[in-house]
Write a protein that holds these residues in place. Structure first.
Motif, mmCIF file in Angstrom:
data_model
loop_
_atom_site.group_PDB
_atom_site.id
_atom_site.type_symbol
_atom_site.label_atom_id
_atom_site.label_comp_id
_atom_site.label_asym_id
_atom_site.label_seq_id
_atom_site.Cartn_x
_atom_site.Cartn_y
_atom_site.Cartn_z
ATOM 1 N N LEU A 120 -3.838 3.334 -1.306
ATOM 2 C CA LEU A 120 -3.619 2.955 -2.692
ATOM 3 C C LEU A 120 -2.919 1.604 -2.684
ATOM 4 O O LEU A 120 -1.753 1.499 -2.299
ATOM 5 N N VAL A 121 -3.639 0.553 -3.078
ATOM 6 C CA VAL A 121 -3.118 -0.817 -3.029
ATOM 7 C C VAL A 121 -2.504 -1.147 -4.381
ATOM 8 O O VAL A 121 -3.178 -1.094 -5.415
ATOM 9 N N VAL A 122 -1.224 -1.483 -4.371
ATOM 10 C CA VAL A 122 -0.467 -1.733 -5.599
ATOM 11 C C VAL A 122 -0.140 -3.218 -5.697
ATOM 12 O O VAL A 122 0.343 -3.824 -4.733
ATOM 13 N N THR A 123 -0.408 -3.796 -6.875
ATOM 14 C CA THR A 123 -0.090 -5.204 -7.126
ATOM 15 C C THR A 123 0.931 -5.277 -8.259
ATOM 16 O O THR A 123 0.584 -5.099 -9.429
ATOM 17 N N PRO A 124 2.203 -5.481 -7.930
ATOM 18 C CA PRO A 124 3.223 -5.522 -8.984
ATOM 19 C C PRO A 124 3.060 -6.751 -9.877
ATOM 20 O O PRO A 124 2.483 -7.770 -9.475
ATOM 21 N N ALA A 125 3.561 -6.651 -11.110
ATOM 22 C CA ALA A 125 3.477 -7.774 -12.040
ATOM 23 C C ALA A 125 4.257 -8.967 -11.532
ATOM 24 O O ALA A 125 3.875 -10.120 -11.784
ATOM 25 N N LEU A 126 5.337 -8.720 -10.827
ATOM 26 C CA LEU A 126 6.160 -9.774 -10.254
ATOM 27 C C LEU A 126 6.339 -9.514 -8.767
ATOM 28 O O LEU A 126 6.486 -8.368 -8.346
ATOM 29 N N PRO A 127 6.338 -10.542 -7.940
ATOM 30 C CA PRO A 127 6.537 -10.333 -6.499
ATOM 31 C C PRO A 127 7.879 -9.674 -6.214
ATOM 32 O O PRO A 127 8.832 -9.779 -6.993
ATOM 33 N N LEU A 128 7.941 -8.997 -5.072
ATOM 34 C CA LEU A 128 9.148 -8.308 -4.643
ATOM 35 C C LEU A 128 9.843 -9.127 -3.570
ATOM 36 O O LEU A 128 9.196 -9.689 -2.675
ATOM 37 N N LEU A 129 11.169 -9.159 -3.652
ATOM 38 C CA LEU A 129 11.964 -9.961 -2.722
ATOM 39 C C LEU A 129 12.476 -9.112 -1.569
ATOM 40 O O LEU A 129 12.873 -7.962 -1.765
ATOM 41 N N PRO A 130 12.492 -9.661 -0.370
ATOM 42 C CA PRO A 130 12.990 -8.889 0.779
ATOM 43 C C PRO A 130 14.454 -8.531 0.615
ATOM 44 O O PRO A 130 15.259 -9.329 0.132
ATOM 45 N N ASN A 144 0.821 -1.202 0.000
ATOM 46 C CA ASN A 144 0.000 0.000 0.000
ATOM 47 C C ASN A 144 0.858 1.255 0.000
ATOM 48 O O ASN A 144 1.978 1.265 0.509
ATOM 49 N N LEU A 145 0.287 2.309 -0.552
ATOM 50 C CA LEU A 145 0.787 3.667 -0.399
ATOM 51 C C LEU A 145 -0.333 4.503 0.207
ATOM 52 O O LEU A 145 -1.511 4.196 0.018
ATOM 53 N N ALA A 189 -7.024 11.806 -9.112
ATOM 54 C CA ALA A 189 -7.176 10.415 -9.543
ATOM 55 C C ALA A 189 -5.877 9.845 -10.119
ATOM 56 O O ALA A 189 -5.170 10.508 -10.888
ATOM 57 N N VAL A 190 -5.588 8.600 -9.742
ATOM 58 C CA VAL A 190 -4.417 7.891 -10.247
ATOM 59 C C VAL A 190 -4.700 7.387 -11.659
ATOM 60 O O VAL A 190 -5.754 6.806 -11.933
ATOM 61 N N THR A 209 -5.705 -0.405 -6.839
ATOM 62 C CA THR A 209 -7.050 -0.023 -6.410
ATOM 63 C C THR A 209 -6.902 0.988 -5.282
ATOM 64 O O THR A 209 -5.871 1.027 -4.605
ATOM 65 N N TRP A 210 -7.937 1.788 -5.088
ATOM 66 C CA TRP A 210 -7.900 2.796 -4.022
ATOM 67 C C TRP A 210 -9.040 2.544 -3.059
ATOM 68 O O TRP A 210 -10.177 2.258 -3.472
ATOM 69 N N HIS A 211 -8.744 2.624 -1.758
ATOM 70 C CA HIS A 211 -9.749 2.414 -0.723
ATOM 71 C C HIS A 211 -9.689 3.568 0.273
ATOM 72 O O HIS A 211 -8.607 4.038 0.623
#
Length: 465
Positions: free
Chosen positions: A112-122, A84-85, A91-92, A105-107
């Motif tokens: 602002l909930v962001v879903t990257p195309a590929l997962p992010l690694l720690p 989230n941000l 509007a985005v 999506t925005w709630h």
């Protein structure tokens, strides 16, 4: 090479997540939508830390149209399939993560909930770029605000930044900050840090500002107006650039004393923590002035006391920031004591011991004066007792410890926590470490009490007179 690296990383993560649906659900791969602050639990976001913001804006004052592109350089602290941000501005339009299109999506109120195309690694860095556009709504001093002179500015505490750029909006996640802003050529743009570009071309002005030290979101700002400027320089060469909106010129006499005020605070708390300074003077009747980093924002009623107060915040609040909002006394008690007691005492010859005794005499029998505790006053009363009881607490603590110990401890605390965070429990423990006497009763009475402290804590040292 960048695309290939992230594709490989995504395959590694996805292969390691070959779990049953129940296992996948429990894996907690979404970043938390808040950092658990007791007052504002949804402020900030989990799963990553921000290193730098680069905010690019275009603004048309006539139509209040704001166009923005914010790039965030961060690193993940856990595996992330979404994060989230904090954002509630125009509007985005698009979101990209590592230059790849991302879902979003925005709630309400600001997620602002962001879903990257590929997962992010720690542990690995990543970038997020958010593009947005639309009418920037007037929050009337709680973020983006229309100025009476026709321009606009951003100010508010504890929130304001999310109305004009997406961020991890928590005092716990400081980051460096760059602003690029383009406006019609007749307008000026002021922010914090150093101005590194001011260029007019084809009827538009583009200005860039750079914050080289980490900053919290609410301490960033942008102000758009037809400013006049005052340029000064400290004896050590630190540049001071101050801006005055039309109609605020009467406040220039206070800002002309900024080098002196900085020297005064430096004598108390150690070297000025930033590489530039100044002030932004508005023609707006805000109910507050604000310690925006390096260049505070001042309402049209500001006086010399206000300037001393906001400058003290550059040490207490900006360099050393609260860990949680329940620690607000760390900001406001110290800034208020500096402006209300130390400046009058050292610069104007006021007998502040007598002033302390006089104040105590007037409020001792007034229950409402004591009913809001200094430590953890509650979200609805954050900005109350810290201003009027905070200076009394610190003056009593000073008399309890003695000047040499008290002021030496303040300098050491600031140096130890510079550019980071601290809490009131940490401050209390640190001051206790400087005293051979047990201060438990003193601190409990002053910080947590909702009645007047006992006489032994009201009048330590020679305060009784």
């Amino acid at each position: 090479m960048r695309l290939t690296r992230w594709l490989i990383a995504g395959v590694v993560v996805l292969s390691s997540l070959s779990l049953t649906p129940a296992q996948a659900q429990s894996a907690s791969l979404a970043g938390a939508d808040g950092l658990g602050d007791s007052y504002f639990p949804q402020d900030g976001n989990g799963g990553y830390d921000v290193d730098h913001y680069e905010v690019t804006l275009g603004y048309d004052p006539a139509g209040h149209q704001l166009t923005g592109s914010t790039r965030i350089d961060a690193h993940a602290t856990q595996p992330l399939t979404s994060f989230n941000l904090d954002y509630n501005g125009p509007a985005v339009r698009t979101v990209r993560v590592n230059d790849l299109p991302a879902g979003f999506t925005w709630h309400e109120p600001h997620e602002l909930v962001v879903t990257p195309a590929l997962p992010l690694l720690p542990g690995l860095p990543f970038t997020v770029t958010v593009e947005y556009a639309g009418v920037a709504a007037d929050t009337a001093g709680e973020g983006w605000t229309y100025a009476p002179t026709g321009g606009a500015f951003a100010a508010g505490q504890p929130h304001s930044a999310a109305t004009w750029y997406p961020l991890n909006d928590s005092p716990r996640d400081k980051a460096t900050f760059t602003l690029h802003a383009t406006v019609p050529a007749e307008w000026e743009v002021v922010s914090g840090g150093a101005r590194v570009r001011d260029e007019v071309r084809d009827g538009f002005r583009t200005v860039s500002w750079q914050q080289n030290h980490p900053v919290i979101g609410y301490l960033t700002t942008v102000a758009i107006d037809r400013f006049d400027y005052l340029e000064q320089r400290r004896a050590n060469g630190t540049p001071l650039l101050s801006a005055f909106a039309p109609g605020s010129g009467k406040l220039r006499e206070h800002e002309q004393r900024l080098p002196e005020i900085l020297d005064f605070n430096e004598s108390l708390y150690g070297p000025y923590p930033f590489d530039s300074g100044g002030g932004i003077y508005l023609s707006a009747p805000l109910p507050f002035s604000l310690e925006t980093q390096t260049r505070p924002i001042y309402a049209d009623w500001a006086d010399l006391n206000t300037v001393v107060h906001e400058v003290a915040h550059q040490w207490w609040g900006d360099s050393v920031s609260v860990y949680s909002w329940s620690d607000i006394c760390l900001n406001e008690c110290l800034a208020s004591y500096t402006a209300d007691y130390l400046w009058p005492e050292r610069m104007e010859g006021v007998d502040v011991d007598a002033e302390y005794r006089d104040t105590i005499g007037k409020v001792l029998s007034k229950p409402r004066f004591w009913e809001v505790p200094l430590q953890d006053p509650g979200p609805e009363k954050m900005f109350t007792s810290v201003y009027y009881r905070g200076p009394l607490f610190l003056h009593a603590l000073r008399k309890q410890l003695g000047d040499a110990v008290f002021f030496g401890a303040l300098r050491e605390f600031v140096a130890t926590h510079a550019y980071g965070h601290a809490s009131m429990p940490e401050f209390r423990a640190f001051m206790q470490s400087k005293s051979p006497a047990d201060l438990t009763g003193f601190f409990d009475a002053w910080l947590h009490g909702t009645t007047p402290p006992p006489d032994q804590y009201l009048y330590p040292g020679n305060l009784r007179g």
